[in-house]
Design an enzyme around this catalytic site. Sequence first.
Site, PDB file in Angstrom:
ATOM      1  N   PRO A 175      37.871  46.325  33.746  1.00 43.15           N
ATOM      2  CA  PRO A 175      38.443  45.629  32.595  1.00 43.15           C
ATOM      3  C   PRO A 175      38.693  44.145  32.876  1.00 43.15           C
ATOM      4  CG  PRO A 175      39.660  47.637  33.122  1.00 43.15           C
ATOM      5  CD  PRO A 175      38.752  47.347  34.274  1.00 43.15           C
ATOM      6  N   GLU A 176      38.116  43.295  32.041  1.00 39.81           N
ATOM      7  CA  GLU A 176      38.357  41.859  32.092  1.00 39.81           C
ATOM      8  C   GLU A 176      39.042  41.476  30.774  1.00 39.81           C
ATOM      9  OE1 GLU A 176      34.801  39.696  33.331  1.00 39.81           O
ATOM     10  OE2 GLU A 176      34.094  41.414  34.461  1.00 39.81           O
ATOM     11  N   LYS A 180      44.234  39.076  32.742  1.00 35.09           N
ATOM     12  CA  LYS A 180      43.910  40.503  32.689  1.00 35.09           C
ATOM     13  C   LYS A 180      45.170  41.374  32.661  1.00 35.09           C
ATOM     14  CE  LYS A 180      39.872  39.564  35.602  1.00 35.09           C
ATOM     15  NZ  LYS A 180      39.235  39.878  36.897  1.00 35.09           N
ATOM     16  N   ARG A 205      40.511  55.238  40.671  1.00 33.86           N
ATOM     17  CA  ARG A 205      40.562  54.639  42.014  1.00 33.86           C
ATOM     18  C   ARG A 205      41.963  54.218  42.436  1.00 33.86           C
ATOM     19  NH1 ARG A 205      35.524  50.854  43.156  1.00 33.86           N
ATOM     20  NH2 ARG A 205      36.652  50.717  45.122  1.00 33.86           N
ATOM     21  N   ARG A 220      35.696  20.363  43.617  1.00 28.81           N
ATOM     22  CA  ARG A 220      35.572  21.671  44.287  1.00 28.81           C
ATOM     23  C   ARG A 220      34.174  21.854  44.875  1.00 28.81           C
ATOM     24  NH1 ARG A 220      39.987  24.580  43.758  1.00 28.81           N
ATOM     25  NH2 ARG A 220      41.346  23.777  42.131  1.00 28.81           N
ATOM     26  N   ARG A 243      30.381  39.466  46.082  1.00 28.59           N
ATOM     27  CA  ARG A 243      29.931  40.241  44.919  1.00 28.59           C
ATOM     28  C   ARG A 243      28.455  40.029  44.680  1.00 28.59           C
ATOM     29  NH1 ARG A 243      34.718  38.273  43.668  1.00 28.59           N
ATOM     30  NH2 ARG A 243      36.269  39.688  42.849  1.00 28.59           N
TER      31      ARG A 243
END
Length: 275
Positions: free
Chosen positions: A2-3, A66, A115, A156, A265
């Site tokens: 879920p985002e 979130k 989980r 950055r 990722r």
Amino acid sequence: VPELPEVETIRRDLARLLPGRTLLNVSVADPAALTGHRTRPDPAAVADFIRRAEGGTVRELLRRGKYLIMEFTDGGAILFHLRMTGQLIVSQPDGSERLRLGFSGGRTLCFRDRRRLGEALFCRDWREHPRIAGLGAEPLNGGWGAEALGKILRGRTAPIHPVLLNQKLVSGIGNIYATEALHRAGILPDRPAGKIRRGEIAVLAGAVRDVLARSVRNRGTSMDTYVDALGRKGRSQLFTAVYGKAGGDCPACHAKIRKKILGGRGVSYCPGCQR
Ligand SMILES: [Zn+2]
């Protein structure tokens, strides 16, 4: 996973069902749900959560990044974070719940989480809670745009994809929507964030907003365990261009979609339309 769009969809569902109802009983089947890691809090902490939450009347459901916030009329709140597999469903309990919240009028909110990485925290003043106070810009708010994103990216050296995922900088985005927004904006995910040009930043800010807003309209992405607050799947996965599609063809230019590891990722991208 879920985002922002998935949490927002659940928030909207619960906002139609719960305000005005009183939380009559809280049952904690898995005390680790109160810590967010798989350690059990001491029994006093469980009793304290129940004592503070029970009797509250829901005023509003809110979202920050979130986090889903269930705010009570006395100002107290339960903060939920669903992490990987958390679900918040108004339904009959089936025994698999980590937490069960029973409301007046006979509705039960079930927190299921295969989980067991999600969490529910009670706080007196959620706006001041460190988890909330430290969150970055909200991409669906009025303050979002080229200028706000430009300030975030300036100087950055980290690749843009993990920068978009850093909740202290931008809140609510995970791998799905960072991947889709970068594809839509034509920017490779490993470009150093501070080297992205002004014109590209404006396109990216718009792409982030567009992919999130479109997914909210489609009630979120159900590629894994995500369902809304009534247990129904979203439809946004029908419209993803590159996320989860490595090895397939880019819908925009028909090049083969590739995948690389960034920030631990797997990130999909199109070598044809992302530069
Ligand atoms: Zn392409």
